[in-house]
Motif scaffolding. Structure first.
Motif, PDB file in Angstrom:
ATOM      1  N   ASN A 159     -22.155   9.818  66.678  1.00  0.00           N
ATOM      2  CA  ASN A 159     -20.914  10.199  67.357  1.00  0.00           C
ATOM      3  C   ASN A 159     -19.873  10.705  66.367  1.00  0.00           C
ATOM      4  OD1 ASN A 159     -21.471   9.788  70.121  1.00  0.00           O
ATOM      5  ND2 ASN A 159     -21.278   7.586  69.840  1.00  0.00           N
ATOM      6  N   ALA A 160     -19.797  10.092  65.187  1.00  0.00           N
ATOM      7  CA  ALA A 160     -18.854  10.557  64.169  1.00  0.00           C
ATOM      8  C   ALA A 160     -19.220  11.955  63.687  1.00  0.00           C
ATOM      9  CB  ALA A 160     -18.830   9.576  62.992  1.00  0.00           C
ATOM     10  N   ARG A 161     -20.505  12.201  63.483  1.00  0.00           N
ATOM     11  CA  ARG A 161     -20.948  13.541  63.067  1.00  0.00           C
ATOM     12  C   ARG A 161     -20.644  14.576  64.141  1.00  0.00           C
ATOM     13  NH1 ARG A 161     -26.814  11.970  60.462  1.00  0.00           N
ATOM     14  NH2 ARG A 161     -25.985  10.936  58.605  1.00  0.00           N
ATOM     15  N   ALA A 162     -20.841  14.201  65.396  1.00  0.00           N
ATOM     16  CA  ALA A 162     -20.537  15.125  66.494  1.00  0.00           C
ATOM     17  C   ALA A 162     -19.046  15.422  66.564  1.00  0.00           C
ATOM     18  CB  ALA A 162     -21.020  14.538  67.816  1.00  0.00           C
ATOM     19  N   ALA A 163     -18.214  14.410  66.345  1.00  0.00           N
ATOM     20  CA  ALA A 163     -16.769  14.623  66.368  1.00  0.00           C
ATOM     21  C   ALA A 163     -16.332  15.539  65.230  1.00  0.00           C
ATOM     22  CB  ALA A 163     -16.048  13.280  66.283  1.00  0.00           C
ATOM     23  N   ILE A 164     -16.916  15.365  64.057  1.00  0.00           N
ATOM     24  CA  ILE A 164     -16.582  16.249  62.928  1.00  0.00           C
ATOM     25  C   ILE A 164     -17.020  17.674  63.221  1.00  0.00           C
ATOM     26  CG2 ILE A 164     -17.155  16.753  60.519  1.00  0.00           C
ATOM     27  CD1 ILE A 164     -17.228  13.683  60.081  1.00  0.00           C
ATOM     28  N   SER A 165     -18.215  17.843  63.780  1.00  0.00           N
ATOM     29  CA  SER A 165     -18.691  19.188  64.123  1.00  0.00           C
ATOM     30  C   SER A 165     -17.797  19.848  65.161  1.00  0.00           C
ATOM     31  CB  SER A 165     -20.130  19.122  64.644  1.00  0.00           C
ATOM     32  OG  SER A 165     -20.993  18.623  63.671  1.00  0.00           O
ATOM     33  N   THR A 166     -17.336  19.063  66.122  1.00  0.00           N
ATOM     34  CA  THR A 166     -16.422  19.602  67.132  1.00  0.00           C
ATOM     35  C   THR A 166     -15.094  20.006  66.507  1.00  0.00           C
ATOM     36  OG1 THR A 166     -17.465  18.233  68.814  1.00  0.00           O
ATOM     37  CG2 THR A 166     -15.298  19.096  69.329  1.00  0.00           C
ATOM     38  N   ALA A 167     -14.602  19.192  65.581  1.00  0.00           N
ATOM     39  CA  ALA A 167     -13.354  19.521  64.898  1.00  0.00           C
ATOM     40  C   ALA A 167     -13.503  20.801  64.075  1.00  0.00           C
ATOM     41  CB  ALA A 167     -12.923  18.365  64.004  1.00  0.00           C
ATOM     42  N   VAL A 168     -14.629  20.968  63.413  1.00  0.00           N
ATOM     43  CA  VAL A 168     -14.883  22.196  62.641  1.00  0.00           C
ATOM     44  C   VAL A 168     -14.922  23.395  63.577  1.00  0.00           C
ATOM     45  CG1 VAL A 168     -16.624  23.406  61.267  1.00  0.00           C
ATOM     46  CG2 VAL A 168     -16.025  21.058  60.708  1.00  0.00           C
TER      47      VAL A 168
END
Length: 82
Positions: free
Chosen positions: A56-65
């Motif tokens: 979930n943290a990786r997905a949130a970072i990818s969404t932010a990028v």
């Protein structure tokens, strides 16, 4: 330049979707009220929660990028740099 930014937007959004899909696919075993948990059960539950949190943290970072790249795209268009 616009093609590179657009490709990065697509890739980061796809990566985010993949991470969230992987995180949502992991189900925890249900525990009944009168069931006694041992250390192996607790370990499995904790590992599953940790793995889900990491995805979930990786997905949130990818969404932010992805959102930052979209903002950059619009900013460059607004300033006439594209």
């Amino acid at each position: 330049m616009i093609g590179v930014i657009d490709l990065l937007i697509i890739l980061s959004a796809a990566l985010s979707a993949w991470f969230w899909w992987k995180a949502s696919g992991r189900r925890l075993r249900r525990v009944e009220r009168n069931e006694e948990l041992d250390s192996r059960d607790l370990n499995r539950i904790i590992v599953a929660i940790n793995r889900s949190q990491i995805l979930n943290a990786r997905a949130a970072i990818s969404t932010a990028v992805s959102a930052a790249l979209i903002a950059l795209h619009y900013l460059m268009s607004f300033l006439g740099l594209l």
